[in-house]
Design a protein around this motif. Structure first.
Motif, PDB file in Angstrom:
ATOM      1  N   GLU A   1       0.826  -1.208   0.000  1.00 25.80           N
ATOM      2  CA  GLU A   1       0.000   0.000   0.000  1.00 25.80           C
ATOM      3  C   GLU A   1       0.864   1.263   0.000  1.00 25.80           C
ATOM      4  O   GLU A   1       1.894   1.326   0.671  1.00 25.80           O
ATOM      5  N   TYR A   2       0.406   2.259  -0.726  1.00 24.09           N
ATOM      6  CA  TYR A   2       1.124   3.522  -0.837  1.00 24.09           C
ATOM      7  C   TYR A   2       1.307   4.182   0.529  1.00 24.09           C
ATOM      8  O   TYR A   2       2.402   4.637   0.870  1.00 24.09           O
ATOM      9  N   GLU A   3       0.254   4.245   1.306  1.00 24.38           N
ATOM     10  CA  GLU A   3       0.323   4.919   2.607  1.00 24.38           C
ATOM     11  C   GLU A   3       1.301   4.215   3.549  1.00 24.38           C
ATOM     12  O   GLU A   3       2.012   4.862   4.306  1.00 24.38           O
ATOM     13  N   GLU A   4       1.344   2.874   3.501  1.00 25.44           N
ATOM     14  CA  GLU A   4       2.298   2.126   4.328  1.00 25.44           C
ATOM     15  C   GLU A   4       3.725   2.476   3.913  1.00 25.44           C
ATOM     16  O   GLU A   4       4.584   2.737   4.759  1.00 25.44           O
ATOM     17  N   ARG A   5       3.960   2.476   2.616  1.00 24.96           N
ATOM     18  CA  ARG A   5       5.299   2.787   2.113  1.00 24.96           C
ATOM     19  C   ARG A   5       5.707   4.211   2.507  1.00 24.96           C
ATOM     20  O   ARG A   5       6.857   4.467   2.846  1.00 24.96           O
ATOM     21  N   LYS A   6       4.750   5.107   2.486  1.00 22.60           N
ATOM     22  CA  LYS A   6       5.014   6.496   2.853  1.00 22.60           C
ATOM     23  C   LYS A   6       5.456   6.593   4.317  1.00 22.60           C
ATOM     24  O   LYS A   6       6.437   7.280   4.642  1.00 22.60           O
ATOM     25  N   LEU A   7       4.753   5.886   5.204  1.00 23.29           N
ATOM     26  CA  LEU A   7       5.122   5.891   6.626  1.00 23.29           C
ATOM     27  C   LEU A   7       6.499   5.279   6.852  1.00 23.29           C
ATOM     28  O   LEU A   7       7.298   5.794   7.649  1.00 23.29           O
ATOM     29  N   ILE A   8       6.777   4.187   6.161  1.00 22.23           N
ATOM     30  CA  ILE A   8       8.066   3.516   6.333  1.00 22.23           C
ATOM     31  C   ILE A   8       9.199   4.408   5.833  1.00 22.23           C
ATOM     32  O   ILE A   8      10.244   4.522   6.488  1.00 22.23           O
ATOM     33  N   ARG A   9       9.002   5.063   4.693  1.00 23.57           N
ATOM     34  CA  ARG A   9      10.032   5.977   4.185  1.00 23.57           C
ATOM     35  C   ARG A   9      10.299   7.110   5.179  1.00 23.57           C
ATOM     36  O   ARG A   9      11.439   7.502   5.400  1.00 23.57           O
ATOM     37  N   ALA A  10       9.240   7.621   5.782  1.00 20.48           N
ATOM     38  CA  ALA A  10       9.399   8.695   6.769  1.00 20.48           C
ATOM     39  C   ALA A  10      10.189   8.190   7.975  1.00 20.48           C
ATOM     40  O   ALA A  10      11.044   8.909   8.514  1.00 20.48           O
ATOM     41  N   ALA A  11       9.918   6.955   8.403  1.00 18.14           N
ATOM     42  CA  ALA A  11      10.657   6.386   9.543  1.00 18.14           C
ATOM     43  C   ALA A  11      12.135   6.207   9.187  1.00 18.14           C
ATOM     44  O   ALA A  11      13.018   6.465  10.021  1.00 18.14           O
ATOM     45  N   ILE A  12      12.418   5.783   7.954  1.00 16.47           N
ATOM     46  CA  ILE A  12      13.811   5.628   7.521  1.00 16.47           C
ATOM     47  C   ILE A  12      14.511   6.979   7.523  1.00 16.47           C
ATOM     48  O   ILE A  12      15.645   7.108   8.013  1.00 16.47           O
ATOM     49  N   ARG A  13      13.850   7.995   6.977  1.00 13.30           N
ATOM     50  CA  ARG A  13      14.456   9.334   6.970  1.00 13.30           C
ATOM     51  C   ARG A  13      14.730   9.822   8.386  1.00 13.30           C
ATOM     52  O   ARG A  13      15.771  10.413   8.665  1.00 13.30           O
ATOM     53  N   LYS A  14      13.803   9.568   9.280  1.00  7.94           N
ATOM     54  CA  LYS A  14      13.954  10.000  10.666  1.00  7.94           C
ATOM     55  C   LYS A  14      15.148   9.304  11.318  1.00  7.94           C
ATOM     56  O   LYS A  14      15.962   9.954  11.993  1.00  7.94           O
ATOM     57  N   LEU A  15      15.271   7.988  11.113  1.00 13.04           N
ATOM     58  CA  LEU A  15      16.404   7.252  11.687  1.00 13.04           C
ATOM     59  C   LEU A  15      17.728   7.754  11.128  1.00 13.04           C
ATOM     60  O   LEU A  15      18.700   7.926  11.879  1.00 13.04           O
ATOM     61  N   ARG A  16      17.781   7.975   9.828  1.00 12.78           N
ATOM     62  CA  ARG A  16      19.023   8.459   9.218  1.00 12.78           C
ATOM     63  C   ARG A  16      19.382   9.842   9.736  1.00 12.78           C
ATOM     64  O   ARG A  16      20.553  10.144   9.974  1.00 12.78           O
ATOM     65  N   ALA A  17      18.398  10.692   9.920  1.00 14.72           N
ATOM     66  CA  ALA A  17      18.657  12.028  10.466  1.00 14.72           C
ATOM     67  C   ALA A  17      19.179  11.930  11.891  1.00 14.72           C
ATOM     68  O   ALA A  17      20.107  12.652  12.278  1.00 14.72           O
ATOM     69  N   GLU A  18      18.605  11.024  12.682  1.00 14.24           N
ATOM     70  CA  GLU A  18      19.073  10.831  14.064  1.00 14.24           C
ATOM     71  C   GLU A  18      20.497  10.298  14.078  1.00 14.24           C
ATOM     72  O   GLU A  18      21.307  10.700  14.914  1.00 14.24           O
ATOM     73  N   GLU A  19      20.826   9.388  13.155  1.00 11.83           N
ATOM     74  CA  GLU A  19      22.185   8.860  13.071  1.00 11.83           C
ATOM     75  C   GLU A  19      23.171   9.965  12.716  1.00 11.83           C
ATOM     76  O   GLU A  19      24.257  10.050  13.295  1.00 11.83           O
ATOM     77  N   ILE A  20      22.786  10.828  11.789  1.00  6.69           N
ATOM     78  CA  ILE A  20      23.666  11.929  11.387  1.00  6.69           C
ATOM     79  C   ILE A  20      23.872  12.888  12.546  1.00  6.69           C
ATOM     80  O   ILE A  20      24.992  13.334  12.812  1.00  6.69           O
ATOM     81  N   GLU A  21      22.802  13.206  13.261  1.00  5.79           N
ATOM     82  CA  GLU A  21      22.915  14.114  14.405  1.00  5.79           C
ATOM     83  C   GLU A  21      23.775  13.505  15.506  1.00  5.79           C
ATOM     84  O   GLU A  21      24.530  14.202  16.174  1.00  5.79           O
ATOM     85  N   GLY A  22      23.665  12.194  15.691  1.00  8.23           N
ATOM     86  CA  GLY A  22      24.445  11.526  16.738  1.00  8.23           C
ATOM     87  C   GLY A  22      25.917  11.459  16.405  1.00  8.23           C
ATOM     88  O   GLY A  22      26.767  11.513  17.295  1.00  8.23           O
ATOM     89  N   LYS A  23      26.274  11.366  15.136  1.00  8.34           N
ATOM     90  CA  LYS A  23      27.671  11.253  14.719  1.00  8.34           C
ATOM     91  C   LYS A  23      28.345  12.602  14.581  1.00  8.34           C
ATOM     92  O   LYS A  23      29.556  12.716  14.737  1.00  8.34           O
ATOM     93  N   ALA A  24      27.597  13.648  14.283  1.00  6.87           N
ATOM     94  CA  ALA A  24      28.179  14.968  14.059  1.00  6.87           C
ATOM     95  C   ALA A  24      28.598  15.581  15.391  1.00  6.87           C
ATOM     96  O   ALA A  24      27.821  15.594  16.349  1.00  6.87           O
TER      97      ALA A  24
END
Length: 125
Positions: free
Chosen positions: A90-113
């Motif tokens: 489903e499109y909406e499921e994929r949209k939520l998962i992509r948002a969660a991936i972006r959020k995790l990657r942003a948190e990883e970048i903030e934690g490493k910087a």
């Protein structure tokens, strides 16, 4: 092609062009009438009858997406989220998962910087 009179040939060619122009106008009018055709009454009646069913399906989807959102909050591995993304249909499921991936990657970048305070110098090479 059989006449040798040039004036007659010109009249024939202009008559052919006029017929082609009229045919194009008729085609355009037919296309315009199809483009702006009103809905049929029976189709609207079908929509009315299906409305409670579609509302129920929308509510079920909303509940499922809320549950998925809570599940995604608990996942902290990008690879696991990527697997979920590939499995989601489903499109909406994929949209939520992509948002969660972006959020995790942003948190990883903030934690490493390294945090830079005003007035400090960074010695990055």
């Amino acid at each position: 092609e059989t006449t040798l009179d040039l004036a007659e040939r010109r009249r024939i060619r202009s008559a052919i062009r006029e017929l082609q122009r009229q045919e194009l106008e008729r085609d355009e009018e037919a296309l315009a009438s199809k483009r702006f055709r009103p809905e049929r009454g029976s189709h609207r009646q079908d929509d009315k009858e299906n409305w409670p069913r579609s509302r129920r399906l929308e509510e079920e989807q909303r509940v499922a997406l809320a549950a998925l959102s809570q599940q995604l909050e608990a996942i902290t591995d990008v690879e696991e989220l990527t697997k979920l993304l590939r499995a989601a249909a489903e499109y909406e499921e994929r949209k939520l998962i992509r948002a969660a991936i972006r959020k995790l990657r942003a948190e990883e970048i903030e934690g490493k910087a390294p945090s830079l305070l005003p007035g400090t110098i960074s010695l990055c090479s």
